[in-house]
Structures are given as structure tokens and as C-alpha cells.
Write an enzyme that holds these catalytic residues in place. Sequence first.
Site, PDB file in Angstrom:
ATOM      1  N   LYS A   4       3.266  11.782 -10.600  1.00 15.88           N
ATOM      2  CA  LYS A   4       2.425  10.905 -11.422  1.00 15.88           C
ATOM      3  C   LYS A   4       3.196   9.643 -11.758  1.00 15.88           C
ATOM      4  CE  LYS A   4      -0.766  13.916 -13.913  1.00 15.88           C
ATOM      5  NZ  LYS A   4      -1.205  14.327 -15.264  1.00 15.88           N
ATOM      6  N   GLU A  16      -4.417  17.548 -10.429  1.00 16.11           N
ATOM      7  CA  GLU A  16      -5.046  17.965 -11.680  1.00 16.11           C
ATOM      8  C   GLU A  16      -6.551  18.134 -11.513  1.00 16.11           C
ATOM      9  OE1 GLU A  16      -3.140  15.963 -14.978  1.00 16.11           O
ATOM     10  OE2 GLU A  16      -4.784  16.507 -16.294  1.00 16.11           O
ATOM     11  N   GLU A  70       9.831  18.848 -24.385  1.00 12.18           N
ATOM     12  CA  GLU A  70       9.123  19.155 -23.134  1.00 12.18           C
ATOM     13  C   GLU A  70       9.656  20.467 -22.530  1.00 12.18           C
ATOM     14  OE1 GLU A  70       6.541  17.376 -21.917  1.00 12.18           O
ATOM     15  OE2 GLU A  70       6.765  15.330 -22.665  1.00 12.18           O
ATOM     16  N   ASN A  89      -0.401  19.296 -20.089  1.00 10.03           N
ATOM     17  CA  ASN A  89      -0.763  18.375 -21.168  1.00 10.03           C
ATOM     18  C   ASN A  89      -0.750  19.072 -22.525  1.00 10.03           C
ATOM     19  OD1 ASN A  89      -1.193  16.261 -19.374  1.00 10.03           O
ATOM     20  ND2 ASN A  89      -3.289  16.938 -18.974  1.00 10.03           N
ATOM     21  N   LYS A  91       7.327  23.443 -13.104  1.00  8.89           N
ATOM     22  CA  LYS A  91       6.478  22.282 -12.807  1.00  8.89           C
ATOM     23  C   LYS A  91       6.151  22.243 -11.319  1.00  8.89           C
ATOM     24  CE  LYS A  91       5.277  17.620 -13.742  1.00  8.89           C
ATOM     25  NZ  LYS A  91       5.497  16.400 -14.508  1.00  8.89           N
ATOM     26  N   ARG A 142      -2.853  22.150 -13.549  1.00  6.75           N
ATOM     27  CA  ARG A 142      -1.902  21.100 -13.931  1.00  6.75           C
ATOM     28  C   ARG A 142      -2.176  20.581 -15.344  1.00  6.75           C
ATOM     29  NH1 ARG A 142       0.960  16.284 -10.375  1.00  6.75           N
ATOM     30  NH2 ARG A 142       2.194  15.580 -12.119  1.00  6.75           N
ATOM     31  N   HIS A 168      -0.222  12.144 -27.753  1.00  5.91           N
ATOM     32  CA  HIS A 168      -0.396  10.731 -27.377  1.00  5.91           C
ATOM     33  C   HIS A 168      -0.979   9.933 -28.538  1.00  5.91           C
ATOM     34  CE1 HIS A 168      -0.368  11.547 -22.764  1.00  5.91           C
ATOM     35  NE2 HIS A 168       0.824  11.209 -23.196  1.00  5.91           N
ATOM     36  N   ARG A 223       0.823  -1.229   0.000  1.00  9.90           N
ATOM     37  CA  ARG A 223       0.000   0.000   0.000  1.00  9.90           C
ATOM     38  C   ARG A 223       0.847   1.264   0.000  1.00  9.90           C
ATOM     39  NH1 ARG A 223      -2.532  -3.489   3.335  1.00  9.90           N
ATOM     40  NH2 ARG A 223      -4.406  -4.377   2.422  1.00  9.90           N
ATOM     41  N   HIS A 279      -0.227  17.276 -25.753  1.00 10.64           N
ATOM     42  CA  HIS A 279      -0.229  15.852 -25.422  1.00 10.64           C
ATOM     43  C   HIS A 279      -1.466  15.101 -25.899  1.00 10.64           C
ATOM     44  CE1 HIS A 279       3.297  16.750 -23.112  1.00 10.64           C
ATOM     45  NE2 HIS A 279       3.385  15.532 -22.637  1.00 10.64           N
ATOM     46  N   HIS A 301       7.884   9.766 -27.377  1.00 14.48           N
ATOM     47  CA  HIS A 301       6.931  10.636 -26.677  1.00 14.48           C
ATOM     48  C   HIS A 301       7.203  12.116 -26.991  1.00 14.48           C
ATOM     49  CE1 HIS A 301       4.272  12.001 -23.479  1.00 14.48           C
ATOM     50  NE2 HIS A 301       5.249  12.788 -23.066  1.00 14.48           N
TER      51      HIS A 301
HETATM   52  N1  LIG Z   1       4.905  10.636 -14.930  1.00 16.34           N
HETATM   53  C1  LIG Z   1       4.903  11.724 -15.665  1.00 16.34           C
HETATM   54  O1  LIG Z   1       4.548  12.804 -15.210  1.00 16.34           O
HETATM   55  C2  LIG Z   1       5.366  11.634 -17.095  1.00 16.34           C
HETATM   56  C3  LIG Z   1       5.540  12.799 -17.832  1.00 16.34           C
HETATM   57  C4  LIG Z   1       6.037  12.693 -19.131  1.00 16.34           C
HETATM   58  C5  LIG Z   1       6.333  11.442 -19.657  1.00 16.34           C
HETATM   59  N2  LIG Z   1       6.157  10.324 -18.907  1.00 16.34           N
HETATM   60  C6  LIG Z   1       6.500   8.998 -19.432  1.00 16.34           C
HETATM   61  O2  LIG Z   1       7.920   8.952 -19.626  1.00 16.34           O
HETATM   62  C7  LIG Z   1       8.213   7.988 -20.647  1.00 16.34           C
HETATM   63  C8  LIG Z   1       9.197   8.579 -21.608  1.00 16.34           C
HETATM   64  O3  LIG Z   1      10.377   8.902 -20.933  1.00 16.34           O
HETATM   65  P1  LIG Z   1      11.803   8.832 -21.647  1.00 16.34           P
HETATM   66  O4  LIG Z   1      11.748   9.596 -22.895  1.00 16.34           O
HETATM   67  O5  LIG Z   1      12.796   9.147 -20.648  1.00 16.34           O
HETATM   68  O6  LIG Z   1      11.862   7.308 -22.107  1.00 16.34           O
HETATM   69  P2  LIG Z   1      12.726   6.061 -21.613  1.00 16.34           P
HETATM   70  O7  LIG Z   1      12.743   5.959 -20.151  1.00 16.34           O
HETATM   71  O8  LIG Z   1      12.217   4.901 -22.387  1.00 16.34           O
HETATM   72  O9  LIG Z   1      14.210   6.449 -22.083  1.00 16.34           O
HETATM   73  C9  LIG Z   1      14.493   6.572 -23.464  1.00 16.34           C
HETATM   74  C10 LIG Z   1      15.714   5.711 -23.838  1.00 16.34           C
HETATM   75  O10 LIG Z   1      16.879   6.347 -23.335  1.00 16.34           O
HETATM   76  C11 LIG Z   1      17.639   5.422 -22.568  1.00 16.34           C
HETATM   77  N3  LIG Z   1      18.337   6.223 -21.555  1.00 16.34           N
HETATM   78  C12 LIG Z   1      17.782   6.952 -20.556  1.00 16.34           C
HETATM   79  N4  LIG Z   1      18.730   7.638 -19.907  1.00 16.34           N
HETATM   80  C13 LIG Z   1      19.918   7.341 -20.486  1.00 16.34           C
HETATM   81  C14 LIG Z   1      21.259   7.755 -20.279  1.00 16.34           C
HETATM   82  N5  LIG Z   1      21.579   8.668 -19.343  1.00 16.34           N
HETATM   83  N6  LIG Z   1      22.229   7.218 -21.066  1.00 16.34           N
HETATM   84  C15 LIG Z   1      21.905   6.340 -22.038  1.00 16.34           C
HETATM   85  N7  LIG Z   1      20.659   5.931 -22.304  1.00 16.34           N
HETATM   86  C16 LIG Z   1      19.672   6.422 -21.536  1.00 16.34           C
HETATM   87  C17 LIG Z   1      16.649   4.406 -22.068  1.00 16.34           C
HETATM   88  O11 LIG Z   1      17.266   3.170 -21.812  1.00 16.34           O
HETATM   89  C18 LIG Z   1      15.685   4.319 -23.252  1.00 16.34           C
HETATM   90  O12 LIG Z   1      16.195   3.431 -24.205  1.00 16.34           O
HETATM   91  C19 LIG Z   1       6.898   7.623 -21.269  1.00 16.34           C
HETATM   92  O13 LIG Z   1       6.503   6.369 -20.778  1.00 16.34           O
HETATM   93  C20 LIG Z   1       5.928   8.702 -20.777  1.00 16.34           C
HETATM   94  O14 LIG Z   1       4.606   8.254 -20.696  1.00 16.34           O
HETATM   95  C21 LIG Z   1       5.677  10.398 -17.636  1.00 16.34           C
HETATM   96 ZN   LIG Z   2       5.124  14.566 -21.933  1.00 17.51          ZN
END
Ligand SMILES: NC(=O)c1ccc[n+]([C@@H]2O[C@H](COP(=O)([O-])OP(=O)(O)OC[C@H]3O[C@@H](n4cnc5c(N)ncnc54)[C@H](O)[C@@H]3O)[C@@H](O)[C@H]2O)c1
Ligand SMILES: [Zn+2]
Length: 348
Positions: free
Chosen positions: A132, A226, A174, A235, A216, A231, A242, A110, A238, A252
Site C-alpha cells: 500500500k 483488501e 502496531e 485496520n 502481515k 486484509r 485515524h 506508469r 484504525h 499514528h
Molecule cells: N502503507 C501502509 O500500509 C501503512 C501502514 C501503516 C502506516 N502507514 C503510514 O506510515 C506513516 C507513519 O510511519 P512512521 O511512524 O514511521 O512515521 P515517519 O516516517 O514520519 O517517522 C517518524 C519519525 O521518525 C524519524 N525516523 C524514522 N526512522 C528513524 C531512525 N532509524 N532514526 C532516527 N529517526 C528516525 C522520522 O524522520 C520521523 O521524524 C503514516 O503516514 C501512516 O499513514 C502506512
Molecule cells: Zn497503522
Amino acid sequence: MTRIEVKVGQRSHFVTVGAGLLQQADALLPPGRRFVVSDSLVWDAQGDRLGLDCDPILVPPGELSKSWEGLRLLAERLIGLGIERGDLVVAFGGGMVGDLAGFAAAILKRGVRLAQLPTSLLAQVDSSVGGKTAINAAGGKNLIGAFHQPEAVLIDVDALDTLPEAELRAGYAEIVKYGLIGDANFFGWCEANSAALVAGEAAARRRAIETCVRAKAAIVAQDERETHGVRALLNFGHTFGHAIEAEAGLRHGEAVAAGMALAFRFSAERGLCTRGEAERVAAHLAAACLPTRLPACDPAALLRRMRQDKKAEDGRLPLVLVRAIGSAFVARDIEEAEIAAFLEREAH
Ligand SMILES: NC(=O)c1ccc[n+]([C@@H]2O[C@H](COP(=O)([O-])OP(=O)(O)OC[C@H]3O[C@@H](n4cnc5c(N)ncnc54)[C@H](O)[C@@H]3O)[C@@H](O)[C@H]2O)c1
Ligand SMILES: [Zn+2]
């Protein structure tokens, strides 16, 4: 190093931004037993910098790990290791790891404690801050999730050294978003400094990351869950994004770039902002090698995806639109037919 507070009542905590933080992780993280979760690419690239004595739990890189099955495997692993309420899950990776490990931390026992060590630009400026967490469902991205604030976020700008350039550029989208939704001066700064930032200039990276985290944190402090609409401004780009991400398989951030360009053109067509501003935004995104047009895909399928997006309400699509660069708002009166016609025009 810079410390930025995220004020969320009893769960208030600090985001620390600086260079060489990974090496100091032991001292900078809250004390207690720590369970590091990472993906294998991140671990290969950055694991030796992490100054923690740990045996990491590695998940396969890529969005597929952010799934029921990925969650099941990770949760069972943590349970098998005897994780307790007072232990800390350390999400060490990009947004995928942050969302997956964060959601596991939210539901295991939990709720166990969480720290975020974001290693991608996207995670550093966006996903690691705000609490999130989520995994994806067949029906759409991030549909199963929880709000779960970390106790600490450590943003080591040096981690970006090994990030592939395409990922860096996707994360940059972003950054631009924060300028577009609320800070026209920062958008101007982006226009002048994006090349230095992509090329690796540390001062430019830090300035951008700190600006985004502050923005942020301020938004999350006003509207953690949100519920008041503030908040929702995050988006921006987005809802289109998406859908594009799912239909065309873009990253993304790339899909968000196209989504933001679309949202500006849609706003311009409604007479909300000028066409010149929409063009200025698209020109900047294109200069950063980001997409600004719909990739080849079926506009009707895009609209279906947009409808499924978690923000759909009463058959109408709430969309974040703009009155100008730096002035976004949530429009709730947009008919689906208007969006359908716009997507048809954009697709040709
Ligand atoms: N929770 C939230 O508020 C929020 C906001 C925006 C996006 N997201 C989510 O985040 C995800 C996208 O994040 P992302 O773009 O970081 O994707 P990701 O985590 O898949 O990373 C992208 C690639 O980069 C590699 N990588 C990351 N850091 C590295 C480093 N320092 N050196 C070498 N390789 C590295 C990873 O292995 C992966 O292959 C999506 O799932 C999206 O939905 C969440
Ligand atoms: Zn985003």
C-alpha cells in the site's frame, strides 16, 4: 538473517530481517540504477550506514511531505534525474517516506521498481510490507494512493538504535495489533517482553518484527487488495485511530493504541468480548506508555472524521471488532448513532 516470502503472484518477493543489513544493501538489493529517497532526519541518523554509493533525494521529515506538493516535488526531481521504468526507487525511512516514495514509484512512468528499507519500528512491522502506498488529501489520510508491491524489503533492526523512544513506542502499538487481531499467544508474549523490546534487546525486537511480518505477509497473500475482508482486519483500531490522529494530533501509532482500546471497550459494551479482556488490553498499552483514552476532542468531529474514512460504506461504519484477544472480525451492522453515543460516553 531471516527471509519471509510475500506471495502475491508474479509480484512475489522476500522480506529480509536481520542486523547489519543496511551495510550490505548493495548486495541485497535487486541490481540496476537506484534512486534513494529518504527524509533528512533519517539520513542524518542512518545515512552513513547505508552501503550504497548514492546521492539521496531528501524530503523534509513529517507527515506534511506526504502531500500533493511533496509528491510533485519528488516526482519532478526523479524525472529531472532521468528515472526510467527499469530503475529502482529505494524508500529509506519511516512510513512517511515509504508511502510517499512508494506512491511516486507507482505512478512515475506508469510504475517503476521499488524497494523498501524501513527504519522506524512502525514501518518495519507494518507499512513496508503489503504494497500500500499513498499520500494524504485535505479530506483525510491516505486517500490518494495505489497498490505497488516492492521487489525487496530489507529490515535492519539496527536502524532502530537511533529512533526516538516516542516513535518506538508508537510503532509498538502496531506490534500489539497483530496479537489482538489473530494471535493471543503473541499478545501474551508482548505482555512479557515489551519492556525488553523497548529497552533495545535485539532478540526481542527480531522476534516481534518477524512475527508481525509473517502475519502481515499471510494476510496480504490471501487478500492483497483488501477485497475479501481479511486484509481489513489490519485496520483494527484504525477507524477510531485515524480520527483521533487527525483531531488530536497524536502520532499514528499512539492514535491506533487509543483506537484499539476503544474498539475493545466498544466490543465489550456490545457483549462480544469480556470487560476483563478490554481492561487487560488497555493495561498493557498503558504499561507501554501508550494512550488508551480519547484525548480532549469533540466527539461529533471524531464521528465526522470516521465517516470520511475510506472504509465508510452506505452510511454505516464497518468497524473491526473483537470476540476475544486474538479474534477480530469486520462488523458491518454498526449504526452511526451507536458509535456517536459511545464516543460521547468515552469523552466524559
Ligand atoms: N502503507 C501502509 O500500509 C501503512 C501502514 C501503516 C502506516 N502507514 C503510514 O506510515 C506513516 C507513519 O510511519 P512512521 O511512524 O514511521 O512515521 P515517519 O516516517 O514520519 O517517522 C517518524 C519519525 O521518525 C524519524 N525516523 C524514522 N526512522 C528513524 C531512525 N532509524 N532514526 C532516527 N529517526 C528516525 C522520522 O524522520 C520521523 O521524524 C503514516 O503516514 C501512516 O499513514 C502506512
Ligand atoms: Zn497503522
